[in-house]
Design a protein around this motif. Sequence first.
Motif, PDB file in Angstrom:
ATOM      1  N   LEU A   1       0.831  -1.210   0.000  1.00 13.10           N
ATOM      2  CA  LEU A   1       0.000   0.000   0.000  1.00 13.10           C
ATOM      3  C   LEU A   1       0.864   1.258   0.000  1.00 13.10           C
ATOM      4  CD1 LEU A   1      -2.791  -1.066   2.522  1.00 13.10           C
ATOM      5  CD2 LEU A   1      -3.024  -0.810   0.046  1.00 13.10           C
TER       6      LEU A   1
ATOM      7  N   ASP B   1      -4.125   6.271   6.395  1.00 17.03           N
ATOM      8  CA  ASP B   1      -4.667   5.268   5.465  1.00 17.03           C
ATOM      9  C   ASP B   1      -4.423   3.843   5.960  1.00 17.03           C
ATOM     10  OD1 ASP B   1      -5.553   7.307   3.845  1.00 17.03           O
ATOM     11  OD2 ASP B   1      -3.985   7.063   2.331  1.00 17.03           O
ATOM     12  N   LEU B   2      -3.239   3.590   6.480  1.00 17.64           N
ATOM     13  CA  LEU B   2      -2.923   2.256   6.978  1.00 17.64           C
ATOM     14  C   LEU B   2      -3.694   1.953   8.267  1.00 17.64           C
ATOM     15  CD1 LEU B   2       0.927   2.136   6.307  1.00 17.64           C
ATOM     16  CD2 LEU B   2      -0.882   1.026   4.991  1.00 17.64           C
TER      17      LEU B   2
ATOM     18  N   ARG C   1      -7.058   0.768   7.628  1.00 16.12           N
ATOM     19  CA  ARG C   1      -7.090  -0.639   7.227  1.00 16.12           C
ATOM     20  C   ARG C   1      -6.785  -1.576   8.398  1.00 16.12           C
ATOM     21  NH1 ARG C   1      -6.255  -1.553   1.513  1.00 16.12           N
ATOM     22  NH2 ARG C   1      -6.690  -3.701   2.105  1.00 16.12           N
TER      23      ARG C   1
END
Length: 160
Positions: free
Chosen positions: A61, A79-80, A83
């Motif tokens: 990613l 963003d990570l 997730r």
Amino acid sequence: MEQEKRGLPVALEILSRRDRSEAELRRRLLAREFPDEEIDAVVARLKELRYLDDRRLAERLVTAAVAGGRGYGIRLVLDLAKRDIPRDIIDETLAELTAEHDERNLVRNLLARKFPAFDPTAANTREKARVMNFLLRRGFSRSAVFEAMKHPSTDFAENS
């Protein structure tokens, strides 16, 4: 082995659509009302088969985001985390990223690609603000963005 019989095909079907973190997969299996013991067995088996690997997912990613100019720094952290990738893996992945890539060069390359006609020395305040906000939303540090604004791209490349 017996505990994973029903859950493994479902988990593989979920992973076939797109890679997921361990936490995302657990949540999806829980939503389909699999018992915790079966979920643990499925996750262990998928890790053993290397179909489920949060570190590999994070690296992929991050690499894709940096290559596409979609993120850097805090943007990637957010963003990570969205997730459900563990914080220690996020920190290690971003440390590797900063060791491999110079943020100033990434800013310069993104500017050249997204705004090829932009000249920070000739731009008015509104244009500068628009470009700066674009870069800041991507997660670049203020210092790297301000340096890119101070120097035209040719001078900036020499200073890196």
